[in-house]
Every structure is written in structure tokens, then in C-alpha cells.
Design an enzyme around this catalytic site. Structure first.
Site, PDB file in Angstrom:
ATOM      1  N   SER A 148     -32.208  90.760   1.387  1.00 29.32           N
ATOM      2  CA  SER A 148     -32.810  89.478   1.724  1.00 29.32           C
ATOM      3  C   SER A 148     -34.302  89.476   1.126  1.00 29.32           C
ATOM      4  O   SER A 148     -34.974  90.671   1.293  1.00 29.32           O
ATOM      5  CB  SER A 148     -32.696  88.852   3.083  1.00 29.32           C
ATOM      6  OG  SER A 148     -33.495  89.717   3.861  1.00 29.32           O
ATOM      7  N   GLY A 151     -36.419  91.072   3.977  1.00 29.55           N
ATOM      8  CA  GLY A 151     -35.851  92.280   4.552  1.00 29.55           C
ATOM      9  C   GLY A 151     -35.788  93.420   3.419  1.00 29.55           C
ATOM     10  O   GLY A 151     -36.871  93.986   3.113  1.00 29.55           O
ATOM     11  N   CYS A 152     -34.780  93.576   2.754  1.00 27.88           N
ATOM     12  CA  CYS A 152     -34.408  94.842   1.907  1.00 27.88           C
ATOM     13  C   CYS A 152     -35.119  94.697   0.631  1.00 27.88           C
ATOM     14  O   CYS A 152     -35.222  95.309   0.082  1.00 27.88           O
ATOM     15  CB  CYS A 152     -33.048  94.846   1.832  1.00 27.88           C
ATOM     16  SG  CYS A 152     -32.076  95.343   3.412  1.00 27.88           S
ATOM     17  N   VAL A 153     -35.247  93.468   0.071  1.00 31.09           N
ATOM     18  CA  VAL A 153     -35.994  93.331  -1.311  1.00 31.09           C
ATOM     19  C   VAL A 153     -37.566  93.637  -1.039  1.00 31.09           C
ATOM     20  O   VAL A 153     -38.000  94.376  -1.755  1.00 31.09           O
ATOM     21  CB  VAL A 153     -36.003  91.704  -1.714  1.00 31.09           C
ATOM     22  CG1 VAL A 153     -36.870  91.647  -2.723  1.00 31.09           C
ATOM     23  CG2 VAL A 153     -34.613  91.596  -2.156  1.00 31.09           C
ATOM     24  N   THR A 156     -37.920  97.520  -0.228  1.00 36.21           N
ATOM     25  CA  THR A 156     -37.795  98.278  -1.728  1.00 36.21           C
ATOM     26  C   THR A 156     -38.914  97.932  -2.537  1.00 36.21           C
ATOM     27  O   THR A 156     -39.147  99.040  -3.215  1.00 36.21           O
ATOM     28  CB  THR A 156     -36.282  97.475  -2.281  1.00 36.21           C
ATOM     29  OG1 THR A 156     -35.322  98.085  -1.378  1.00 36.21           O
ATOM     30  CG2 THR A 156     -36.055  98.150  -3.727  1.00 36.21           C
TER      31      THR A 156
END
Length: 215
Positions: A148, A151-153, A156
Site C-alpha cells: 500500500s 506501507g510497503c510502497v 520500498t
């Protein structure tokens, strides 16, 4: 004063631009965010719209010869390898081995020979071989799409910068549970850690700057 102007006056909002060799990293575009009834689905179509945009970016990258890497969260039954993340977010149960919600949708999905990075935490770089793989391909730019945004976007894109890659986040190709979380995180990423661009601009760049297939 416009908020972007205020940030720029304070020394934020610099531009990184594309380098010579981009790769698309598709972060956790899996059924857990898309299937009705999944605890991680948003119920308002935000993730579905982002999935469709991500699929277009992936198709353009492949057609132009740019590498595409997929990530997924893969946890052992019981989530012992999730550490405190699993305690903080019990919903990660959907990513345990054998869960159909941990699988990719029909589009985008990895083709034979494309790298799939399994991870246990938010960033696609943390505890994985992603940076080594991208360096071996001489990649200098990471085009980030997926779930999301907050979050992970976000994790990253931040780690891409910290590993020496130019992060390009595709606004329409990222999704979150709430519009405000999506918008605020895109703004903050664009101010400090990445270039946040529209899908059309990214597609135009990928298609007009063809690359070679990943080695």
C-alpha cells in the site's frame, strides 16, 4: 503560499529524474488487497484502480525491454518469521504459506523467468536480494508501483533511495485503504525521498527510452 511552494522554499521538493536504466518493482499486488471479504481489501475500489494502472506500467516496461520484478509477502504458518511486525499487524495472517490471498491476480502477474522477491517486512529491500539483483542488471532507477502507498510502497521507495537508486513512484499505480493516507504519503515521498509522477509521464518515458532485457 501553496504547500508545495512552502516545502520548496524550505529546501524540499528536489527532482531526481530517470536514470539510464529503469526497472519496475511491483510491490505486493496480490489478492489480499483485491478480493471482496479479505481483511486487507478496501471495499471502495482504490486497490483495483491501482492494480489496473500497475498492469499498464508493467506491460509498457516489458514491451520496451525494461526489467520487471515482483514482490510478495511470504510467511511461514504461525508467522514466526514475521517477528514484531506480525504482532503489530495480525492481518498479516493472509500472507501465510498456502493462503490463496497471498497469490498474484491475473494481471499483473510475473511471467516465467521474471524475478519474484519474497519478503517478511514492508520494504522490498529489507532482508532480501533485491538490491544485489538490480545492481547486477546495472539498474539505476526503480519505478515503484503497488500496495500500500503508506506501507510497503513508501518503505520500498525510501530504501531504494538509501541503496542509491532513483525512486520513481507512479501515483495512480499505488493504492491504500484511505484516500487521505494515499495522498499524504505521496506528497511526503515527493517532497523528500522520490519523484512521484503520473502514469502517463511514466509510460511515455518507458516507451520512448527502450532498454535491454534483464541479464
Amino acid at each position: 503560499m501553496d504547500l508545495s511552494d512552502d516545502y520548496a522554499a524550505a529546501g524540499f521538493m528536489g527532482r531526481l529524474g530517470f536514470g539510464a536504466r529503469p526497472a519496475v518493482v511491483v510491490v505486493d499486488v496480490v489478492r489480499a488487497y483485491l478480493e471482496p471479504g479479505s481483511p486487507l481489501a478496501d471495499g471502495a475500489g482504490r486497490f483495483e484502480g491501482a492494480r489496473a494502472s500497475a498492469a499498464r506500467v508493467v506491460r509498457a516496461a516489458r514491451a520496451a525491454g525494461h526489467p520487471v520484478v515482483f514482490t510478495r509477502v511470504r510467511l511461514m504458518p504461525g508467522r514466526a518469521d514475521a517477528g514484531l511486525f506480525g504482532q503489530k499487524v495480525p492481518g498479516l495472517v493472509v500472507f501465510e504459506e498456502g493462503s490463496p490471498l497471498a497469490e498474484f491476480p491475473d494481471d499483473p502477474a510475473p511471467l516465467a523467468g521474471e524475478v519474484v522477491v519474497a519478503k517478511q517486512y514492508a520494504s522490498a529491500f529489507f532482508g532480501t536480494s533485491l538490491a544485489s539483483t538490480l545492481n547486477a542488471w546495472d539498474v539505476d532507477t526503480v519505478v515503484v508501483v503497488g500496495f500500500s502507498t503508506s506501507g510497503c510502497v513508501r518503505a520500498t521507495a525510501l530504501d531504494a533511495l538509501q541503496h542509491g537508486f532513483r525512486p520513481i513512484v507512479v501515483a495512480e499505480a499505488c493504492g491504500d485503504r484511505a484516500d487521505w493516507a494515499h495522498a499524504q504519503n505521496l506528497f511526503d515521498l515527493d517532497a523528500k525521498y522520490a519523484d512521484v509522477l503520473g502514469e502517463r509521464e511514466v509510460l511515455d518515458h518507458l516507451t520512448t527510452h527502450p532498454g535491454g532485457a534483464a541479464r
